[in-house]
Write a protein that holds these residues in place. Structure first.
Motif, PDB file in Angstrom:
ATOM      1  N   ASP A 195      -7.236 -53.626  16.188  1.00 18.68           N
ATOM      2  CA  ASP A 195      -6.917 -52.164  16.760  1.00 18.68           C
ATOM      3  C   ASP A 195      -7.103 -51.460  15.648  1.00 18.68           C
ATOM      4  N   LEU A 196      -8.330 -51.101  15.062  1.00 17.33           N
ATOM      5  CA  LEU A 196      -8.664 -50.205  14.234  1.00 17.33           C
ATOM      6  C   LEU A 196      -9.793 -49.328  14.472  1.00 17.33           C
ATOM      7  N   ALA A 197      -9.501 -48.047  14.539  1.00 17.84           N
ATOM      8  CA  ALA A 197     -10.679 -47.018  14.857  1.00 17.84           C
ATOM      9  C   ALA A 197     -11.281 -46.567  13.615  1.00 17.84           C
ATOM     10  N   TRP A 198     -12.740 -47.001  13.328  1.00 15.67           N
ATOM     11  CA  TRP A 198     -13.096 -46.260  12.129  1.00 15.67           C
ATOM     12  C   TRP A 198     -13.996 -45.109  12.172  1.00 15.67           C
ATOM     13  N   VAL A 199     -13.531 -44.073  11.411  1.00 15.51           N
ATOM     14  CA  VAL A 199     -14.144 -42.584  11.823  1.00 15.51           C
ATOM     15  C   VAL A 199     -14.944 -42.340  10.313  1.00 15.51           C
ATOM     16  N   THR A 200     -15.811 -41.882  10.540  1.00 17.28           N
ATOM     17  CA  THR A 200     -16.812 -41.333   9.421  1.00 17.28           C
ATOM     18  C   THR A 200     -16.499 -39.604   9.290  1.00 17.28           C
ATOM     19  N   LEU A 201     -16.467 -39.316   7.811  1.00 18.38           N
ATOM     20  CA  LEU A 201     -16.115 -38.043   7.598  1.00 18.38           C
ATOM     21  C   LEU A 201     -17.447 -37.302   6.723  1.00 18.38           C
ATOM     22  N   THR A 202     -18.260 -36.578   7.530  1.00 15.35           N
ATOM     23  CA  THR A 202     -19.574 -36.344   6.888  1.00 15.35           C
ATOM     24  C   THR A 202     -19.340 -35.025   5.902  1.00 15.35           C
ATOM     25  N   ALA A 203     -18.030 -34.407   5.818  1.00 17.21           N
ATOM     26  CA  ALA A 203     -18.039 -33.336   4.833  1.00 17.21           C
ATOM     27  C   ALA A 203     -17.351 -33.962   3.647  1.00 17.21           C
ATOM     28  N   THR A 204     -17.069 -35.254   3.519  1.00 17.00           N
ATOM     29  CA  THR A 204     -16.694 -35.573   2.215  1.00 17.00           C
ATOM     30  C   THR A 204     -17.064 -36.953   1.930  1.00 17.00           C
ATOM     31  N   ASN A 205     -18.240 -37.484   2.780  1.00 19.51           N
ATOM     32  CA  ASN A 205     -19.001 -38.963   2.568  1.00 19.51           C
ATOM     33  C   ASN A 205     -17.887 -39.995   2.622  1.00 19.51           C
ATOM     34  N   GLU A 206     -16.829 -40.023   3.691  1.00 22.02           N
ATOM     35  CA  GLU A 206     -15.988 -41.260   3.638  1.00 22.02           C
ATOM     36  C   GLU A 206     -15.889 -41.870   5.030  1.00 22.02           C
ATOM     37  N   VAL A 207     -15.246 -42.944   5.187  1.00 21.84           N
ATOM     38  CA  VAL A 207     -14.967 -43.553   6.523  1.00 21.84           C
ATOM     39  C   VAL A 207     -13.453 -44.127   6.417  1.00 21.84           C
ATOM     40  N   VAL A 208     -12.735 -43.897   7.401  1.00 24.20           N
ATOM     41  CA  VAL A 208     -11.343 -44.069   7.369  1.00 24.20           C
ATOM     42  C   VAL A 208     -11.128 -44.953   8.637  1.00 24.20           C
ATOM     43  N   GLY A 209     -10.263 -45.977   8.323  1.00 22.74           N
ATOM     44  CA  GLY A 209      -9.759 -46.907   9.349  1.00 22.74           C
ATOM     45  C   GLY A 209      -8.466 -46.650   9.805  1.00 22.74           C
ATOM     46  N   PHE A 210      -8.161 -46.193  10.846  1.00 21.23           N
ATOM     47  CA  PHE A 210      -7.063 -45.981  11.403  1.00 21.23           C
ATOM     48  C   PHE A 210      -6.607 -47.118  12.396  1.00 21.23           C
ATOM     49  N   ASP A 211      -5.218 -47.519  12.399  1.00 17.27           N
ATOM     50  CA  ASP A 211      -4.519 -48.417  13.207  1.00 17.27           C
ATOM     51  C   ASP A 211      -4.099 -47.403  14.414  1.00 17.27           C
ATOM     52  N   VAL A 212      -4.667 -48.065  15.347  1.00 16.48           N
ATOM     53  CA  VAL A 212      -4.448 -46.915  16.918  1.00 16.48           C
ATOM     54  C   VAL A 212      -3.378 -47.684  17.798  1.00 16.48           C
ATOM     55  N   ALA A 213      -2.820 -48.937  17.455  1.00 14.08           N
ATOM     56  CA  ALA A 213      -1.825 -49.485  18.409  1.00 14.08           C
ATOM     57  C   ALA A 213      -0.573 -48.973  18.525  1.00 14.08           C
ATOM     58  N   GLY A 214      -0.234 -48.099  17.768  1.00 12.52           N
ATOM     59  CA  GLY A 214       1.095 -47.514  17.869  1.00 12.52           C
ATOM     60  C   GLY A 214       1.075 -46.174  18.623  1.00 12.52           C
ATOM     61  N   GLY A 215       2.250 -45.526  18.260  1.00 13.75           N
ATOM     62  CA  GLY A 215       2.391 -44.107  18.857  1.00 13.75           C
ATOM     63  C   GLY A 215       1.491 -43.052  18.510  1.00 13.75           C
ATOM     64  N   ASP A 232      -6.907 -43.078  33.601  1.00 10.28           N
ATOM     65  CA  ASP A 232      -6.315 -43.097  34.972  1.00 10.28           C
ATOM     66  C   ASP A 232      -4.725 -43.028  34.960  1.00 10.28           C
ATOM     67  N   PRO A 233      -4.083 -41.835  35.074  1.00 10.01           N
ATOM     68  CA  PRO A 233      -4.559 -40.400  35.117  1.00 10.01           C
ATOM     69  C   PRO A 233      -5.303 -40.193  33.748  1.00 10.01           C
ATOM     70  N   LEU A 234      -6.144 -39.152  33.824  1.00  5.98           N
ATOM     71  CA  LEU A 234      -6.882 -38.546  32.898  1.00  5.98           C
ATOM     72  C   LEU A 234      -5.815 -37.647  32.183  1.00  5.98           C
ATOM     73  N   LEU A 235      -5.317 -38.036  30.918  1.00  3.86           N
ATOM     74  CA  LEU A 235      -4.311 -37.092  30.052  1.00  3.86           C
ATOM     75  C   LEU A 235      -4.425 -37.209  28.742  1.00  3.86           C
ATOM     76  N   LEU A 236      -4.285 -36.210  28.136  1.00  3.79           N
ATOM     77  CA  LEU A 236      -4.483 -36.241  26.561  1.00  3.79           C
ATOM     78  C   LEU A 236      -3.229 -36.774  25.844  1.00  3.79           C
ATOM     79  N   ARG A 237      -3.279 -38.127  25.550  1.00  2.00           N
ATOM     80  CA  ARG A 237      -2.020 -38.737  25.099  1.00  2.00           C
ATOM     81  C   ARG A 237      -1.607 -38.497  23.722  1.00  2.00           C
ATOM     82  N   GLN A 238      -2.789 -38.538  22.588  1.00  2.00           N
ATOM     83  CA  GLN A 238      -2.488 -38.302  21.285  1.00  2.00           C
ATOM     84  C   GLN A 238      -3.431 -37.048  20.678  1.00  2.00           C
TER      85      GLN A 238
END
Length: 318
Positions: A257-277, A233-239
């Motif tokens: 503030d970690l987003a954990w994302v799995t990568l199925t093409a490489t069999n990995e999981v990645v943790g991203f800090d999403v608190a910043g810009g 609110d408002p609905l905007l693509l920020r990043q």
């Protein structure tokens, strides 16, 4: 820059928009994983192919074709409690004390207590995902092309408009949004007007998402290889942050503030800090094969990855 979805009428009463590249859209799916090239990090438990995972308290729930397996996180070597469900589910969510499973074939949402007790609520419209709220839950209706609002006594109302498919719903405070995989867009839910309002394209093929503590929706663009962040609110693509490897599963740790994302093409999981810009990679671990599902324990930051091909359930302590 965010691009608005344009809606016009048509003879078959289905929504169209000028940005859709085909009149017969196909939802994005996880890439087929190769055989793991590295030993999975952490501890791996034998398990049936999984469709979803979630953590509530000290209980890990893993959905399989047979129901839900409940693991004691303090005793992972013990066999899980197996709970049969009335039908299959592809998602699990938690309010911190119990789990919600949407059963599209049964037109129901089931609440699963850590001890295994079930409470079933009828919800028409082929429910596929439920998101808890303090006063109930929001349910994505794939067949009903809308969002059901659940209260203590069942469905209080259903909101619709402009969707081809409702696949996931996200809530943050009094704001909500819904992901339409067929239309490949995120739409804002307007509780005041009782409908689904404006929408924005979500990359080239969005599949999964989570709400974070900043009032945003973090969405995985599987086809486009990116992590997207939308304000509600408002609905905007920020990043938009590039994530190669066919990202698919996502979980959010609000304590770190970690987003954990799995990568199925490489069999990995990645943790991203999403608190910043923009997201910053903090962790990267090899996983079990076909890591379609991921969950995180907010108590200690442990990450659970569940294989959709029978590779097991993996517990990582970063």
């Amino acid at each position: 820059m965010a691009t608005a979805v344009l809606v016009t009428g048509c003879s078959n009463a289905q929504p169209q928009d000028e940005l859709m590249v085909t009149t017969d859209p196909v939802a994005a799916t996880a890439a087929r994983s190769p055989e793991p090239a590295a030993t999975p990090a952490g501890q791996v438990l034998d398990a049936d192919p999984a469709t979803a995972a979630a953590i509530a308290g000290r209980t890990l729930a893993v959905a399989t074709g047979k129901g839900v397996d409940l693991y004691d996180l303090d005793a992972l070597t013990e066999a899980p409690r197996q709970v049969a469900l009335p039908g299959p589910t592809e998602t699990l969510s938690t309010d911190g004390t119990a789990f919600l499973a949407a059963l599209p074939a049964q037109n129901a949402v089931v609440r699963i207590e850590p001890g295994g007790a079930l409470t079933e609520t009828p919800v028409d419209g082929a429910p596929v995902a439920a998101t808890p709220r303090p006063d109930g839950a929001l349910v994505a209706l794939r067949g009903g092309k809308g969002v059901a609002v659940l209260g203590e006594s069942g469905v209080a109302t259903t909101l619709s408009g402009g969707l081809l498919s409702a696949d996931q719903v996200f809530a943050s405070g009094d704001k909500a949004a819904v992901l339409d995989r067929l239309r490949n867009a995120v739409f804002r839910v307007d509780f005041g007007d009782g409908d689904i309002e404006e929408g924005l394209r979500a990359g080239e093929g969005a599949t999964n998402g989570v709400a974070d503590r900043f009032g945003r929706v973090l969405v995985v663009d599987t086809r486009g290889g990116a992590l997207l962040a939308f304000s509600m609110d408002p609905l905007l693509l920020r990043q938009r942050y590039p994530v190669p490897g066919s990202p698919y599963g996502i979980a959010y740790d609000a304590e770190r503030d970690l987003a954990w994302v799995t990568l199925t093409a490489t069999n990995e999981v990645v943790g991203f800090d999403v608190a910043g810009g923009e997201p910053e990679e903090r962790y990267r671990f090899p996983t079990v094969g076909q890591p379609n599902s991921v969950a995180v324990d907010p108590a200690d930051g442990s990450v659970v990855v569940a294989s959709a091909s029978g590779g097991g359930v993996q517990v990582i302590k970063p």
